[in-house]
Design an enzyme around this catalytic site. Structure first.
Site, PDB file in Angstrom:
ATOM      1  N   HIS A   1      35.577   6.265  -8.779  1.00 11.74           N
ATOM      2  CA  HIS A   1      36.309   7.024  -7.753  1.00 11.74           C
ATOM      3  C   HIS A   1      37.366   6.162  -7.052  1.00 11.74           C
ATOM      4  CE1 HIS A   1      33.547  10.565  -7.819  1.00 11.74           C
ATOM      5  NE2 HIS A   1      32.665   9.663  -8.196  1.00 11.74           N
TER       6      HIS A   1
ATOM      7  N   ASN B   1      30.779  16.365  -5.891  1.00  9.07           N
ATOM      8  CA  ASN B   1      31.815  16.452  -6.924  1.00  9.07           C
ATOM      9  C   ASN B   1      32.340  17.885  -6.994  1.00  9.07           C
ATOM     10  OD1 ASN B   1      31.735  13.763  -7.784  1.00  9.07           O
ATOM     11  ND2 ASN B   1      30.171  14.159  -9.335  1.00  9.07           N
TER      12      ASN B   1
ATOM     13  N   TYR C   1      24.972   2.994  -2.643  1.00 11.14           N
ATOM     14  CA  TYR C   1      26.187   3.097  -1.818  1.00 11.14           C
ATOM     15  C   TYR C   1      26.266   2.028  -0.737  1.00 11.14           C
ATOM     16  CZ  TYR C   1      27.326   7.347  -4.332  1.00 11.14           C
ATOM     17  OH  TYR C   1      27.644   8.235  -5.326  1.00 11.14           O
TER      18      TYR C   1
HETATM   19 FE1  HDD Z   1      28.665   8.115  -6.879  1.00 13.80          FE
HETATM   20  C1  HDD Z   1      31.291   6.715  -5.270  1.00 13.80           C
HETATM   21  C2  HDD Z   1      29.835  11.224  -6.099  1.00 13.80           C
HETATM   22  C3  HDD Z   1      26.219   9.531  -8.867  1.00 13.80           C
HETATM   23  C4  HDD Z   1      27.285   5.118  -7.334  1.00 13.80           C
HETATM   24  N1  HDD Z   1      30.251   8.822  -5.892  1.00 13.80           N
HETATM   25  C5  HDD Z   1      31.238   8.085  -5.298  1.00 13.80           C
HETATM   26  C6  HDD Z   1      32.205   8.944  -4.691  1.00 13.80           C
HETATM   27  C7  HDD Z   1      31.800  10.219  -4.926  1.00 13.80           C
HETATM   28  C8  HDD Z   1      30.572  10.137  -5.679  1.00 13.80           C
HETATM   29  C9  HDD Z   1      32.489  11.484  -4.480  1.00 13.80           C
HETATM   30  C10 HDD Z   1      33.459   8.494  -3.979  1.00 13.80           C
HETATM   31  C11 HDD Z   1      33.282   8.441  -2.500  1.00 13.80           C
HETATM   32  C12 HDD Z   1      34.585   8.045  -1.855  1.00 13.80           C
HETATM   33  O1  HDD Z   1      35.535   8.850  -1.924  1.00 13.80           O
HETATM   34  O2  HDD Z   1      34.652   6.949  -1.304  1.00 13.80           O
HETATM   35  N2  HDD Z   1      28.179   9.982  -7.443  1.00 13.80           N
HETATM   36  C13 HDD Z   1      28.725  11.127  -6.919  1.00 13.80           C
HETATM   37  C14 HDD Z   1      27.940  12.261  -7.351  1.00 13.80           C
HETATM   38  C15 HDD Z   1      26.943  11.783  -8.133  1.00 13.80           C
HETATM   39  C16 HDD Z   1      27.083  10.350  -8.190  1.00 13.80           C
HETATM   40  C17 HDD Z   1      28.216  13.698  -6.949  1.00 13.80           C
HETATM   41  C18 HDD Z   1      25.838  12.521  -8.840  1.00 13.80           C
HETATM   42  C19 HDD Z   1      25.310  13.587  -8.389  1.00 13.80           C
HETATM   43  N3  HDD Z   1      27.080   7.443  -7.934  1.00 13.80           N
HETATM   44  C20 HDD Z   1      26.163   8.193  -8.645  1.00 13.80           C
HETATM   45  C21 HDD Z   1      25.101   7.349  -9.113  1.00 13.80           C
HETATM   46  C22 HDD Z   1      25.386   6.081  -8.666  1.00 13.80           C
HETATM   47  C23 HDD Z   1      26.630   6.171  -7.936  1.00 13.80           C
HETATM   48  C24 HDD Z   1      23.902   7.801  -9.912  1.00 13.80           C
HETATM   49  C25 HDD Z   1      24.634   4.805  -8.840  1.00 13.80           C
HETATM   50  C26 HDD Z   1      23.370   4.687  -9.066  1.00 13.80           C
HETATM   51  N4  HDD Z   1      29.238   6.240  -6.458  1.00 13.80           N
HETATM   52  C27 HDD Z   1      28.489   5.150  -6.689  1.00 13.80           C
HETATM   53  C28 HDD Z   1      29.075   3.885  -6.116  1.00 13.80           C
HETATM   54  C29 HDD Z   1      30.370   4.412  -5.410  1.00 13.80           C
HETATM   55  C30 HDD Z   1      30.333   5.885  -5.739  1.00 13.80           C
HETATM   56  C31 HDD Z   1      29.219   2.773  -7.073  1.00 13.80           C
HETATM   57  C32 HDD Z   1      31.686   3.711  -5.732  1.00 13.80           C
HETATM   58  C33 HDD Z   1      32.399   3.561  -4.435  1.00 13.80           C
HETATM   59  C34 HDD Z   1      31.446   3.958  -3.417  1.00 13.80           C
HETATM   60  O3  HDD Z   1      30.259   4.299  -4.010  1.00 13.80           O
HETATM   61  O4  HDD Z   1      31.632   3.991  -2.232  1.00 13.80           O
HETATM   62  O5  HDD Z   1      28.196   3.301  -5.226  1.00 13.80           O
END
Ligand code: HDD
Length: 709
Positions: free
Chosen positions: A75, A149, A363
């Site tokens: 993202h 999402n 997160y």
């Molecule tokens: Fe995630 C970012 C949504 C599964 C780990 N995720 C991130 C963002 C969104 C989502 C909208 C961007 C937020 C922003 O604008 O700053 N992610 C989802 C959804 C998931 C999902 C709807 C499943 C239902 N994500 C998911 C899993 C993991 C992560 C299973 C890890 C185990 N996601 C992350 C992250 C991020 C992230 C690596 C990257 C930047 C952040 O968190 O802030 O931790």
């Protein structure tokens, strides 16, 4: 801040708090020293070397050297906006104690960040991808982040597979290609070996993954969450955002062209809409169901690869979110905003979804790495509006200046403050769900159906939406180089639907019968009958809410839509004005796209040009109108870009309107007049008919004439 009030007696200096907010006309360095010359570094003689002593040069360059922070691992590309949320009434108090969802007098500030998943920070907005839809509610009970999402299911069931999924879709690590694209071998290698991804793959191959604008997307919390009432009763809940401007998409050819012509297409229109006062709005929708209902479904609500069909549990619209203010500074707000699914308020709780459970760790961990310190919570965009008081202290970049000597609990020296808050006074209490179990690494049997909801989604599509899925999958797998991966994918697609699998096989040269590939019109006919049996779908064969063509979240409207008026010198000014007025009356907008900037000489006076044909392609508009004026039409006819402009808008299914005089120009562009197919001769139809055509979004009944997918 308490110590700010302790201003030394007699000092004329501002307090720290005042100083931060004080605008200044004086150019200073970062420590407040006024700068007399910001053009020249300090040097030994006008032609001599720069001096190490130049603290102003070193401070400025050094700060610049450190301007970047790590981009989000997923993202990374995003756009954000401020807004408000308000619930309609108090009817949810039966289910939840969350004040933000039950107190209709409250206006809760929000910050929303939309994003693509796979691309880097500088990648194009219109890549085929899932979109992030993350909402931060600054409630009086603390921040609530709904980090969702634009697609309701997710690729995988267990967070332990998330790094693998993301590694596979990101650019391949040896040469960092391709950028922001799933059409490559490593992604399909992983997908083909992971059947649980099939349902979400169908969504990503559908038009949902190339939204027309961010305001035309639905949002989903994805996981099943819990509501907890004030009496401690629990129910399950799924969160939805329903856009009041409807759900609409681009076509794939258009999305690809936009990626080059205006890589900021989504970001720009979000910004422009808000600046123009055309505020994007969504209603919050909820599916609420009991644990007993959930236990009776033929799929598991803890499995994030499944949705709960709306025909099974209807969505109740409970409140509205309006985005009404652009950020002042991209970095400080949109880049530094940090979401966490763990940010909850009393009345909402987690479920045991193993994907959600993994996210609860991920997160906070990532924010510390990305923003560099646990004190990221003090950044203005992340700081709650609810008061914060605890004994956490220090760390890099600490801003809060905590007075006093007590930083522990229990204490008597600080009067026992701050004190714990009992549940009845609003303290957060986890739902006391009874737990028993054997420690295992094992998926529940109820998670084992991987094709049923992919079939439900497929069946629910209109023929044109099915065709787009076929074409998307032909495109994506056509880019996969390893044949074995392509073959595995064909088998998965055949299990979802035989016509889908066979059509993709045909494009990949894997169909044994040597039949010619069907034309678009023939394919549409085939797809009308291409229906699969379903499982894990609550007994449904179709779910109406899944199709954007057959079922929309809002009635057709031109609000926020942009029409190009194609013109050159000699244009008929009256025609231009009539279309502008008709659109403006319904909340739409027209721009004159001219052969040159400045003013066009018109039959009467001058017509102001907004953009030129040279810089602005048809793909940034929703429709095109060609006014009369013989000289204008003559100039357009001899201009390749103008002919292409109209032909392309037509091929992408957009409404085309022309004054009677312009019909021969339409002919030159290969565009046949047919009001039923969205091409309007305005001597026969009114400007309002054209406006209604624009509101329809696309004319899919042009079938054979369209550039599909
Ligand atoms: Fe995630 C970012 C949504 C599964 C780990 N995720 C991130 C963002 C969104 C989502 C909208 C961007 C937020 C922003 O604008 O700053 N992610 C989802 C959804 C998931 C999902 C709807 C499943 C239902 N994500 C998911 C899993 C993991 C992560 C299973 C890890 C185990 N996601 C992350 C992250 C991020 C992230 C690596 C990257 C930047 C952040 O968190 O802030 O931790």
């Amino acid at each position: 801040m308490k110590n700010d009030q302790n201003k030394p007696q007699g000092s004329t200096l501002p307090t720290i708090q005042e100083a931060i907010q004080q605008p200044t006309q004086r150019l200073t360095d970062n420590l407040g020293h006024a700068i007399s010359d910001d053009q020249n570094s300090l040097r030994a003689g006008v032609r001599g070397p720069s001096l190490l002593e130049d603290f102003l040069l070193r401070e400025k360059i050094s700060h610049f050297d450190h301007e970047r922070i790590p981009e989000r691992v997923v993202h990374a590309r995003g756009a954000g906006a401020h807004g408000i949320f308000q619930v309609y009434d108090d009817s949810l108090s039966e289910f939840t104690a969350a004040k933000v969802l039950t107190d209709a007098s409250r206006v809760t500030p929000v910050f929303v960040r939309f994003s693509t998943v796979a691309g880097s920070r500088g990648s194009a907005d219109t890549a085929r991808d899932v979109r992030g839809f993350a909402v931060k509610f600054y409630t009086e009970e603390g921040n609530w982040d709904l980090v969702g999402n634009n697609i309701p299911p997710f690729f995988i069931q267990d967070a332990i597979k998330f790094p693998d999924l993301i590694h596979s879709v990101k650019p391949e690590p040896h040469r960092e290609i391709p950028q922001a694209a799933s059409a490559h071998d490593t992604f399909y290698d992983f997908i083909s070996l992971t059947p649980e991804t099939m349902h979400t793959l169908m969504w990503v191959m559908s038009d949902r993954s190339i939204p027309r604008s961010l305001a035309n997307m639905e949002g989903f919390g994805v996981h099943t969450f819990r509501f907890i009432s004030a009496q401690g009763q629990s129910s399950f809940v799924k969160f939805h955002w329903k856009p009041l401007s409807g759900v609409h998409s681009l076509v794939w050819d258009e999305a690809q062209e936009l990626a080059g012509r205006d890589a900021d297409f989504h970001r720009r229109s979000l910004w422009d809409d808000i600046e123009a006062g055309n505020f994007p709005e969504w209603e919050l929708g909820l599916q609420i169901f009991t644990e007993d209902q959930a236990a009776a479904f033929d799929f598991d609500v803890l499995d994030a690869t499944k949705l709960v069909p709306e025909d099974l549990v209807p969505v109740k619209r409970v409140g509205k979110m309006t985005l009404n203010r652009n950020p002042d500074n991209y970095f400080a707000e949109t880049e530094q905003v940090a979401f966490m699914p763990t940010n909850l308020v009393p009345g909402i709780d987690f479920s045991n979804d193993p994907l959600l459970q993994g996210r609860l760790f991920s997160y906070l961990d990532t924010q510390i790495s990305r923003l560099g310190t646990p004190n990221w919570v003090e950044l203005p965009i992340n700081r709650p509006l609810a008061p914060v008081s605890n004994h956490q202290r220090d760390g890099q970049m600490r801003r809060t200046i905590n007075p006093g000597r007590v930083s522990y609990e229990p204490n008597s020296l600080g009067g026992g403050q701050p004190a714990e808050v009992p549940a009845e006074k609003g303290g957060f209490v986890s739902y006391p769900e009874p737990m028993t179990g054997v420690k295992v690494r094992q998926r529940a049997e109820s998670f084992s159906d991987h094709y049923g909801q992919a079939q439900l989604f497929w069946n629910s599509m209109s023929p044109v939406e099915k065709m787009h899925i076929v074409r998307a999958q032909q495109f994506e797998l056509g880019k996969v180089e390893v044949r074995d991966i392509r073959l595995k994918m064909i088998e998965h697609l055949r299990r979802i639907n035989a016509v889908l699998g066979d059509q993709v096989a045909a494009a990949l040269g894997e169909l044994e019968t040597a039949e010619p590939m069907p034309s678009d019109a023939e394919l549409m006919k085939l797809l009308e009958k291409a229906v699969s049996d379903t499982t894990a779908s609550g007994g449904l064969k179709r779910d109406a809410a899944l199709s954007m063509v057959d079922h929309n979240t809002a009635p057709p409207s031109v609000r926020g839509r942009k029409v190009a008026i194609l013109a050159a010198d000699g244009v008929n000014a009256g025609d231009v004005q009539a279309i502008k007025d008709a659109l403006a009356a319904e909340g739409g907008k027209a721009e004159v796209v001219g052969t040159h900037l400045g003013g066009l000489k018109a039959d009467k006076g001058e017509v102001k040009v907004d953009k030129t044909i040279l810089t602005t392609p048809s793909v940034v508009y929703d429709a095109v109108y060609i006014p009369g004026g013989a000289a204008s039409l003559g100039a357009l006819s001899s201009m390749g870009d103008a002919v292409r402009f109209v032909a392309q808008a037509y091929k992408h299914g957009k409404a085309v309107g022309a004054s009677h005089e312009a019909l021969s120009f339409l002919q030159r562009c290969g565009v046949p007049v047919d009001a039923a197919k969205g091409v309007f001769d305005l001597s026969k139809q009114s400007a309002d008919d054209f406006v209604k055509g624009v509101a329809q979004h696309r004319f899919w009944n042009r079938s054979g004439d369209l550039i599909p997918a």
